[in-house]
Design a protein around this motif. Structure first.
Motif, PDB file in Angstrom:
ATOM      1  N   ALA A 117      24.379  11.136  -2.781  1.00  0.00           N
ATOM      2  CA  ALA A 117      23.989  10.448  -1.575  1.00  0.00           C
ATOM      3  C   ALA A 117      23.076   9.414  -2.115  1.00  0.00           C
ATOM      4  CB  ALA A 117      23.152  11.635  -0.780  1.00  0.00           C
ATOM      5  N   HIS A 118      22.553   8.475  -1.124  1.00  0.00           N
ATOM      6  CA  HIS A 118      21.591   7.609  -1.283  1.00  0.00           C
ATOM      7  C   HIS A 118      20.375   8.144  -1.198  1.00  0.00           C
ATOM      8  CE1 HIS A 118      24.413   4.332  -0.570  1.00  0.00           C
ATOM      9  NE2 HIS A 118      24.829   4.527   0.374  1.00  0.00           N
ATOM     10  N   PRO A 119      19.038   7.676  -1.898  1.00  0.00           N
ATOM     11  CA  PRO A 119      19.428   6.264  -2.881  1.00  0.00           C
ATOM     12  C   PRO A 119      19.763   6.408  -4.209  1.00  0.00           C
ATOM     13  CG  PRO A 119      17.145   7.187  -2.943  1.00  0.00           C
ATOM     14  CD  PRO A 119      17.824   8.154  -2.094  1.00  0.00           C
ATOM     15  N   PHE A 120      20.146   5.662  -4.870  1.00  0.00           N
ATOM     16  CA  PHE A 120      20.803   5.728  -6.261  1.00  0.00           C
ATOM     17  C   PHE A 120      22.181   6.381  -6.269  1.00  0.00           C
ATOM     18  CE2 PHE A 120      16.100   5.260  -6.800  1.00  0.00           C
ATOM     19  CZ  PHE A 120      16.154   4.326  -7.553  1.00  0.00           C
ATOM     20  N   ARG A 121      23.034   6.259  -5.334  1.00  0.00           N
ATOM     21  CA  ARG A 121      24.151   6.928  -5.068  1.00  0.00           C
ATOM     22  C   ARG A 121      25.204   6.511  -6.390  1.00  0.00           C
ATOM     23  NH1 ARG A 121      27.862   7.754   0.214  1.00  0.00           N
ATOM     24  NH2 ARG A 121      28.534   5.311   0.109  1.00  0.00           N
TER      25      ARG A 121
ATOM     26  N   PRO B 281      12.443   5.446  -3.125  1.00  0.00           N
ATOM     27  CA  PRO B 281      12.752   4.728  -2.227  1.00  0.00           C
ATOM     28  C   PRO B 281      12.412   5.538  -0.763  1.00  0.00           C
ATOM     29  CG  PRO B 281      14.557   4.753  -3.023  1.00  0.00           C
ATOM     30  CD  PRO B 281      13.555   5.285  -4.115  1.00  0.00           C
ATOM     31  N   ARG B 282      12.869   6.660  -0.744  1.00  0.00           N
ATOM     32  CA  ARG B 282      12.736   7.642   0.585  1.00  0.00           C
ATOM     33  C   ARG B 282      11.367   7.587   1.199  1.00  0.00           C
ATOM     34  NH1 ARG B 282      16.010  12.496  -1.864  1.00  0.00           N
ATOM     35  NH2 ARG B 282      14.382  11.844  -3.734  1.00  0.00           N
TER      36      ARG B 282
ATOM     37  N   THR C 140      25.627   2.344   3.863  1.00  0.00           N
ATOM     38  CA  THR C 140      24.812   1.446   2.652  1.00  0.00           C
ATOM     39  C   THR C 140      23.658   2.134   2.246  1.00  0.00           C
ATOM     40  OG1 THR C 140      23.786   0.244   4.304  1.00  0.00           O
ATOM     41  CG2 THR C 140      25.765  -0.699   3.580  1.00  0.00           C
ATOM     42  N   GLU C 141      22.859   1.995   1.348  1.00  0.00           N
ATOM     43  CA  GLU C 141      21.455   2.344   0.900  1.00  0.00           C
ATOM     44  C   GLU C 141      20.698   2.170   1.938  1.00  0.00           C
ATOM     45  OE1 GLU C 141      20.784   2.448  -3.195  1.00  0.00           O
ATOM     46  OE2 GLU C 141      18.611   2.954  -2.648  1.00  0.00           O
TER      47      GLU C 141
ATOM     48  N   PHE D 178      21.064   4.230   5.022  1.00  0.00           N
ATOM     49  CA  PHE D 178      20.488   5.676   4.585  1.00  0.00           C
ATOM     50  C   PHE D 178      19.022   5.743   4.819  1.00  0.00           C
ATOM     51  CE2 PHE D 178      18.958   8.525   1.718  1.00  0.00           C
ATOM     52  CZ  PHE D 178      19.460   9.654   1.963  1.00  0.00           C
ATOM     53  N   LEU D 179      18.475   4.801   4.164  1.00  0.00           N
ATOM     54  CA  LEU D 179      16.852   4.951   4.306  1.00  0.00           C
ATOM     55  C   LEU D 179      16.364   4.696   5.649  1.00  0.00           C
ATOM     56  CD1 LEU D 179      16.129   3.090   1.005  1.00  0.00           C
ATOM     57  CD2 LEU D 179      16.005   5.682   1.454  1.00  0.00           C
TER      58      LEU D 179
ATOM     59  N   TYR E 166      16.509   8.039   7.416  1.00  0.00           N
ATOM     60  CA  TYR E 166      15.896   9.168   6.603  1.00  0.00           C
ATOM     61  C   TYR E 166      14.535   9.442   7.212  1.00  0.00           C
ATOM     62  CZ  TYR E 166      14.776  12.114   2.682  1.00  0.00           C
ATOM     63  OH  TYR E 166      14.207  12.932   1.820  1.00  0.00           O
TER      64      TYR E 166
ATOM     65  N   ILE F 235      11.364  11.772   6.128  1.00  0.00           N
ATOM     66  CA  ILE F 235      10.938  12.529   5.406  1.00  0.00           C
ATOM     67  C   ILE F 235      10.213  13.797   5.912  1.00  0.00           C
ATOM     68  CG2 ILE F 235       8.816  11.364   5.024  1.00  0.00           C
ATOM     69  CD1 ILE F 235       9.389  11.575   1.726  1.00  0.00           C
TER      70      ILE F 235
END
Lengths: 271, 271
Positions: free
Chosen positions: A55-59, A107-108, B3-4, B7-8, B11, B13
């Motif tokens: 998964a993102h990030p760093f997928r 980055p999350r 794309t990242e 995704f972000l 997201y 949190i």
DNA sequence: CAAATAGTGTCTCTAAGACAATATCAC
DNA sequence: GTGATATTGTCTTAGAGACACTATTTG
């Protein structure tokens, strides 16, 4: 608001902003390679478990196993749970390595990581045969200090080669912290966590604690020496090694035979 | 969600439950006591800063300074900020001691603590004269291992005497973790944190890092020896101490005169 | 027997503990 | 001079590195 009971019933912890907390684990194993001749003793290889991120990030990049702290568990229990979920194996030992809390590290958002190093025994991995997941692989580890004082971390699995470069920051209390110069394709700040975990593992191997964790119940002194040499990336004269560990081990009456050379006595950890 | 970036942005949190995170700091200082005679050298005393809690829970009990992690700072920065807020003094050094995350450790709820040990110089405290707050006091520290293997931590300030008893759990990576048998009137699990911090401080004093932190720029070797002895709770023969530290210090041309005995050369830390 | 590892003995060097002896100042 | 600390020298012991040597097995 006079009594403690009253205070607590009026206390709303949700009013404050909080970070997410994770545990990330560098799980190490030492694999005994095949013998190159019927006479020779096998070589060892230090391995580290990495997960390919789905998964993102760093997928699609490689990262340490880890996950979020759950209510009711300690961070150490969380680390144990995460590594068991990933390998179906219970680690022999686990030790704290540091807290990574740079605000920009994930980055999350606001996520701080408690890093652990853990030792997995080769036996248990062989038994459960948990080597089949394509997204979880054991990488061969190389970690050396070059002339310029920087540390080079190389992780290899088949044709995948991750090369990170780190600067040893300041050393505090025997442990070193590392700053990433090149991440080598590892996700997040995991290159620094792995370097710190290796540094901790080597420290722990000085008194043979980590060495025993990698070994089965009984073992030959040569096997023990090879584990020590693999972890510390040094070579030791057998006579000296035997003298140094003599206080930590005790003899058994068992021997290993049929190896094409003189049988070796089996030892076990003392006390 | 391909794309990242996408995704972000999707997201959230906040959807996950999170703990509160604090940093608690054991701040140590060594105070040079008054000379008992014009000839004699002064004695040292190891001191620890404690805060009397003004709020529930554990109101009116003594606790380590500490506070909640704020967004945008690391836990180490948080520890530094907390100790500076309390003493108006910038610590010479700070080192991580461990993470305390037992679910029941704080009655207010799910709060995990990052523990630090820090060294405050006597000079800086004298300058700022931050000794006036009645709710913050420097307690004299005694920390010894008794015959039964348990550790006794005694903290004294005027007529206040806090006595905690701890069992050394398992030792991991040179550091020991402690289980509280008697809290001695210290709030939360702070007795265990203080024991771990003292243990870390002593470890750090072995290579003289912590010792230099307590000393001014230049110092006599006897002063350095007394600091080492105060931290480690041992006594050392002067001849041996001088030999052992000779690689870590270098001479200056200055001497301390007028002490009623032979003047002592001043040294400074090497490199 | 050859190849390889298992295991022992010992020389040296260094670091640390113990202790004796000398040096130097303020009063 | 006396009392205290400052500083040096050296004896001894423990531990680690280096290395030579012997022992034992399998093919």
């Amino acid at each position: 608001m006079d009594t403690e009971k009253e205070f607590l019933s009026n206390y709303h912890i949700e009013d404050y902003e909080r970070p997410s907390v994770t545990a990330d684990v560098a799980a190490f194993m030492i694999r005994t390679e095949d013998k190159t001749s019927y006479r020779k003793n096998p070589e060892n290889k230090l391995l580290l478990l990495l997960i390919r991120r789905g998964a993102h990030p760093f997928r699609d990049m490689w990262a340490l196993p880890g996950g979020f702290l759950q209510k009711g568990e300690t961070v150490e229990e969380c680390a144990l749970r995460e590594i068991e979920e990933e390998t179906t194996v219970k680690p022999v030992s686990i030790m704290p390595v540091g807290v990574f809390s740079e605000p920009e590290r994930d980055p999350r958002g606001w996520i701080i990581s408690n890093a652990y190093a853990s030792v997995i025994s080769e036996e248990s991995v062989k038994q459960t045969g948990c080597d089949d997941a394509a997204d979880a692989q054991w990488f061969a580890v190389s970690f050396t200090c070059s002339e310029d004082g920087n540390y080079h971390l190389t992780l290899e699995y088949e044709d995948i080669r991750l090369e990170a470069v780190l600067a040893a920051e300041k050393t505090c209390f025997g442990r070193t912290s590392f700053r990433i110069l090149e991440s080598g394709g590892l996700a997040f700040d995991h290159a620094a966590i792995i370097a710190a975990a290796l540094s901790a593992l080597r420290e722990e191997a000085k008194n043979y604690d980590a060495v025993f964790d990698f070994l089965p119940e009984t073992f030959t002194l040569t096997a023990m020496q090879k584990v020590q040499e693999t972890i510390m990336n040094v070579s030791i004269l057998p006579a000296n090694f035997r003298r140094m560990v003599s206080a930590y081990v005790e003899e058994t009456d068992e021997y290993v035979r049929g190896e094409g050379h003189r049988p070796a006595r089996l030892y076990k950890r003392k006390k």
